[in-house]
Design a protein around this motif. Structure first.
Motif, PDB file in Angstrom:
ATOM      1  N   VAL A 107      79.462   9.361  89.871  1.00 35.50           N
ATOM      2  CA  VAL A 107      80.191   9.602  88.467  1.00 35.50           C
ATOM      3  C   VAL A 107      79.179  11.346  88.589  1.00 35.50           C
ATOM      4  O   VAL A 107      80.194  13.179  88.311  1.00 35.50           O
ATOM      5  CB  VAL A 107      78.806   9.488  87.347  1.00 35.50           C
ATOM      6  N   ALA A 108      78.756  12.096  89.422  1.00 36.16           N
ATOM      7  CA  ALA A 108      77.899  13.900  89.851  1.00 36.16           C
ATOM      8  C   ALA A 108      79.500  14.031  90.478  1.00 36.16           C
ATOM      9  O   ALA A 108      79.670  15.343  89.948  1.00 36.16           O
ATOM     10  CB  ALA A 108      77.267  13.399  90.372  1.00 36.16           C
ATOM     11  N   TRP A 109      79.667  13.673  90.786  1.00 36.66           N
ATOM     12  CA  TRP A 109      81.379  13.933  91.823  1.00 36.66           C
ATOM     13  C   TRP A 109      82.134  14.265  90.955  1.00 36.66           C
ATOM     14  O   TRP A 109      82.777  15.677  90.334  1.00 36.66           O
ATOM     15  CB  TRP A 109      81.668  13.321  92.531  1.00 36.66           C
ATOM     16  N   LEU A 110      82.092  13.614  89.530  1.00 28.25           N
ATOM     17  CA  LEU A 110      83.358  13.429  88.564  1.00 28.25           C
ATOM     18  C   LEU A 110      82.972  15.073  87.757  1.00 28.25           C
ATOM     19  O   LEU A 110      83.698  15.632  87.499  1.00 28.25           O
ATOM     20  CB  LEU A 110      83.379  12.115  87.168  1.00 28.25           C
ATOM     21  N   TRP A 111      82.134  14.199  87.164  1.00 25.43           N
ATOM     22  CA  TRP A 111      81.636  15.798  86.919  1.00 25.43           C
ATOM     23  C   TRP A 111      82.037  17.222  87.123  1.00 25.43           C
ATOM     24  O   TRP A 111      81.702  18.151  86.393  1.00 25.43           O
ATOM     25  CB  TRP A 111      79.726  15.828  85.937  1.00 25.43           C
ATOM     26  N   LEU A 112      81.048  17.284  89.144  1.00 29.65           N
ATOM     27  CA  LEU A 112      81.349  18.531  89.403  1.00 29.65           C
ATOM     28  C   LEU A 112      83.176  19.000  89.763  1.00 29.65           C
ATOM     29  O   LEU A 112      83.334  20.173  89.250  1.00 29.65           O
ATOM     30  CB  LEU A 112      80.613  18.749  90.619  1.00 29.65           C
ATOM     31  N   ASP A 113      83.887  17.733  89.701  1.00 28.49           N
ATOM     32  CA  ASP A 113      85.250  18.337  89.565  1.00 28.49           C
ATOM     33  C   ASP A 113      85.068  18.748  87.973  1.00 28.49           C
ATOM     34  O   ASP A 113      86.331  20.097  88.445  1.00 28.49           O
ATOM     35  CB  ASP A 113      85.809  17.049  89.849  1.00 28.49           C
ATOM     36  N   GLN A 114      85.004  18.045  87.220  1.00 24.08           N
ATOM     37  CA  GLN A 114      85.690  18.585  85.505  1.00 24.08           C
ATOM     38  C   GLN A 114      84.680  20.136  85.562  1.00 24.08           C
ATOM     39  O   GLN A 114      85.731  20.984  84.919  1.00 24.08           O
ATOM     40  CB  GLN A 114      84.785  17.854  85.224  1.00 24.08           C
ATOM     41  N   ALA A 115      84.116  20.891  85.846  1.00 24.23           N
ATOM     42  CA  ALA A 115      82.869  21.400  85.850  1.00 24.23           C
ATOM     43  C   ALA A 115      84.082  23.011  86.338  1.00 24.23           C
ATOM     44  O   ALA A 115      83.919  23.429  85.956  1.00 24.23           O
ATOM     45  CB  ALA A 115      81.815  21.717  86.659  1.00 24.23           C
ATOM     46  N   ALA A 120      77.919  22.533  80.461  1.00 23.74           N
ATOM     47  CA  ALA A 120      76.604  22.140  80.329  1.00 23.74           C
ATOM     48  C   ALA A 120      76.528  20.906  79.940  1.00 23.74           C
ATOM     49  O   ALA A 120      75.115  20.603  80.367  1.00 23.74           O
ATOM     50  CB  ALA A 120      76.016  22.142  78.573  1.00 23.74           C
ATOM     51  N   ALA A 121      77.555  19.988  80.515  1.00 23.60           N
ATOM     52  CA  ALA A 121      76.981  18.615  81.041  1.00 23.60           C
ATOM     53  C   ALA A 121      76.945  18.715  81.756  1.00 23.60           C
ATOM     54  O   ALA A 121      76.495  17.617  82.310  1.00 23.60           O
ATOM     55  CB  ALA A 121      78.570  17.467  80.241  1.00 23.60           C
ATOM     56  N   THR A 122      77.506  18.864  82.718  1.00 25.75           N
ATOM     57  CA  THR A 122      77.557  18.755  84.057  1.00 25.75           C
ATOM     58  C   THR A 122      75.927  19.006  84.643  1.00 25.75           C
ATOM     59  O   THR A 122      75.925  18.410  85.394  1.00 25.75           O
ATOM     60  CB  THR A 122      78.573  19.518  84.788  1.00 25.75           C
ATOM     61  N   GLN A 123      75.640  20.471  83.919  1.00 24.02           N
ATOM     62  CA  GLN A 123      74.519  20.740  84.142  1.00 24.02           C
ATOM     63  C   GLN A 123      73.405  20.027  84.093  1.00 24.02           C
ATOM     64  O   GLN A 123      72.205  19.077  84.288  1.00 24.02           O
ATOM     65  CB  GLN A 123      73.780  21.836  83.380  1.00 24.02           C
ATOM     66  N   TYR A 124      73.334  18.336  82.757  1.00 27.57           N
ATOM     67  CA  TYR A 124      72.222  17.664  82.357  1.00 27.57           C
ATOM     68  C   TYR A 124      72.632  16.954  82.638  1.00 27.57           C
ATOM     69  O   TYR A 124      71.661  16.463  83.934  1.00 27.57           O
ATOM     70  CB  TYR A 124      72.925  17.149  80.812  1.00 27.57           C
ATOM     71  N   PHE A 125      73.611  16.325  83.557  1.00 29.83           N
ATOM     72  CA  PHE A 125      73.513  15.301  84.163  1.00 29.83           C
ATOM     73  C   PHE A 125      73.274  15.802  86.618  1.00 29.83           C
ATOM     74  O   PHE A 125      72.253  14.142  85.860  1.00 29.83           O
ATOM     75  CB  PHE A 125      75.561  14.874  84.931  1.00 29.83           C
ATOM     76  N   PHE A 126      73.336  16.273  86.516  1.00 33.40           N
ATOM     77  CA  PHE A 126      72.781  17.043  87.727  1.00 33.40           C
ATOM     78  C   PHE A 126      71.072  16.980  87.434  1.00 33.40           C
ATOM     79  O   PHE A 126      70.320  16.771  88.624  1.00 33.40           O
ATOM     80  CB  PHE A 126      73.132  18.277  88.141  1.00 33.40           C
ATOM     81  N   VAL A 127      70.916  17.693  86.533  1.00 33.63           N
ATOM     82  CA  VAL A 127      69.376  17.646  86.328  1.00 33.63           C
ATOM     83  C   VAL A 127      68.538  16.494  86.197  1.00 33.63           C
ATOM     84  O   VAL A 127      67.558  15.834  86.587  1.00 33.63           O
ATOM     85  CB  VAL A 127      68.767  18.923  85.241  1.00 33.63           C
ATOM     86  N   TYR A 128      69.218  15.752  85.088  1.00 27.12           N
ATOM     87  CA  TYR A 128      68.581  14.842  84.334  1.00 27.12           C
ATOM     88  C   TYR A 128      69.155  13.288  85.255  1.00 27.12           C
ATOM     89  O   TYR A 128      68.494  12.883  85.121  1.00 27.12           O
ATOM     90  CB  TYR A 128      68.666  14.916  82.667  1.00 27.12           C
ATOM     91  N   GLU A 129      70.031  13.079  85.194  1.00 27.80           N
ATOM     92  CA  GLU A 129      71.121  11.400  85.696  1.00 27.80           C
ATOM     93  C   GLU A 129      70.830  11.264  87.478  1.00 27.80           C
ATOM     94  O   GLU A 129      70.356   9.859  87.476  1.00 27.80           O
ATOM     95  CB  GLU A 129      72.044  11.704  84.932  1.00 27.80           C
ATOM     96  N   LEU A 130      71.289  12.763  87.836  1.00 31.02           N
ATOM     97  CA  LEU A 130      71.577  11.851  89.707  1.00 31.02           C
ATOM     98  C   LEU A 130      70.124  11.818  90.414  1.00 31.02           C
ATOM     99  O   LEU A 130      70.253  11.034  91.327  1.00 31.02           O
ATOM    100  CB  LEU A 130      72.267  13.356  90.030  1.00 31.02           C
ATOM    101  N   PRO A 131      69.074  12.217  90.111  1.00 29.89           N
ATOM    102  CA  PRO A 131      67.609  12.079  90.524  1.00 29.89           C
ATOM    103  C   PRO A 131      67.199  11.066  90.426  1.00 29.89           C
ATOM    104  O   PRO A 131      66.877   9.840  91.071  1.00 29.89           O
ATOM    105  CB  PRO A 131      66.728  13.235  90.180  1.00 29.89           C
TER     106      PRO A 131
END
Length: 284
Positions: free
Chosen positions: A158-166, A187-198
């Protein structure tokens, strides 16, 4: 002829990608999108539980997704035990290739380069854990925490998909598109990488430890009643309605019986307690 061969090869690569992504696509949204519904209810406070707002219905409707799509544990076993190693790991390799291609594109944009680095780190961690699990020589141990593997790799995907959208929010010359829609994607990509990917690393740490907790549970092992000290006297079941209603200190403790062999948890409740409850609420 060369074009036909290339098309056939690309079709094969896409089929491999589809195979490895299927258990993730079915299970990851079923669990984590429901969490978004749960947070929406919390945002509304007490009103979130009432029908004046739509979020309570969204939660009920989306709770069915996990049933429609199948058991998450089965998808985890399918992913780790079959989809990742099949075809000599070609499907997993196809996924990693797509992830790297997206990260390479993101490297060229200063704002997204840190996300590309984080995605690479998580993907490499997934590779290391996968190799470690495959090298145990013990299928039961390798698959003991397959659900955690599904969660961890799902977060990477899902992080990959968000980066592709960004990436799609930037023009060909690398300038950011500033419409509200595009700013929201970034903004959603930033949130996912900071809060969810870890969270993926937490799952990978558990997997790398080759933890045996679920394997070493003894079938039929019984936990102590919840309100009884481990070395204290047994708590007796209530013998009257008054005991049940007024004597909170005397209420029977619920005993949980863990049966690892059947992978079930059953709740054993005193028949006396059930009979007393029927006296109080005969229509319940």
């Amino acid at each position: 002829m060369a074009w036909v061969i290339d098309l056939a090869a690309e079709r094969d690569r896409l089929n491999l990608l589809l195979e490895v992504l299927t258990p993730i696509a079915k299970s990851w949204p079923s669990q984590w999108c429901l969490e978004a519904n749960s947070l929406a209810i919390q945002v509304h406070g007490g009103y979130g539980y009432t029908r004046e707002f739509d979020v309570e219905q969204y939660y009920r409707d989306n709770r069915l997704n996990a049933i429609h799509e199948g058991a998450k544990a089965i998808h985890g076993l399918d992913l780790l035990g079959r989809k990742v190693p099949q075809h000599g790991g070609a499907a997993f390799g196809a996924l990693l290739g797509r992830i790297e291609a997206t990260a390479a594109r993101a490297d060229k944009i200063d704002e997204l380069a840190p996300h590309a680095a984080a995605l690479r780190t998580a993907a490499q961690r997934a590779v290391e854990v996968t190799m470690a699990l495959g090298g145990t020589g013990d299928p039961a141990l390798s698959l003991a925490n397959a659900t955690s593997y599904l969660d961890g790799l799902g977060h990477v995907v899902v992080a990959w998909l968000w980066l592709d959208q960004a990436l799609a929010t930037y023009a060909e010359d690398g300038t950011a598109r500033e419409d509200a829609f595009y700013r929201g994607k970034r903004a959603a990509t930033q949130y996912f990488f900071v809060y969810e990917l870890p969270k993926a690393h937490t799952e990978f740490d558990l997997l790398a430890a080759l933890d045996r907790t679920t394997l070493d549970l003894e079938p039929g092992a019984q936990a102590a009643p919840l309100d009884e000290p481990a070395d204290g006297p047994a708590i007796t079941a209530p013998t009257s309605t008054n005991d049940l209603v007024g004597g909170a200190e005397e209420r029977v403790g619920d005993a949980f019986v863990l049966d690892a062999a059947d992978e079930m948890t059953t709740l054993s409740v005193s028949r006396t307690l059930a009979a007393e409850w029927r006296d109080i609420a005969p229509d319940a």
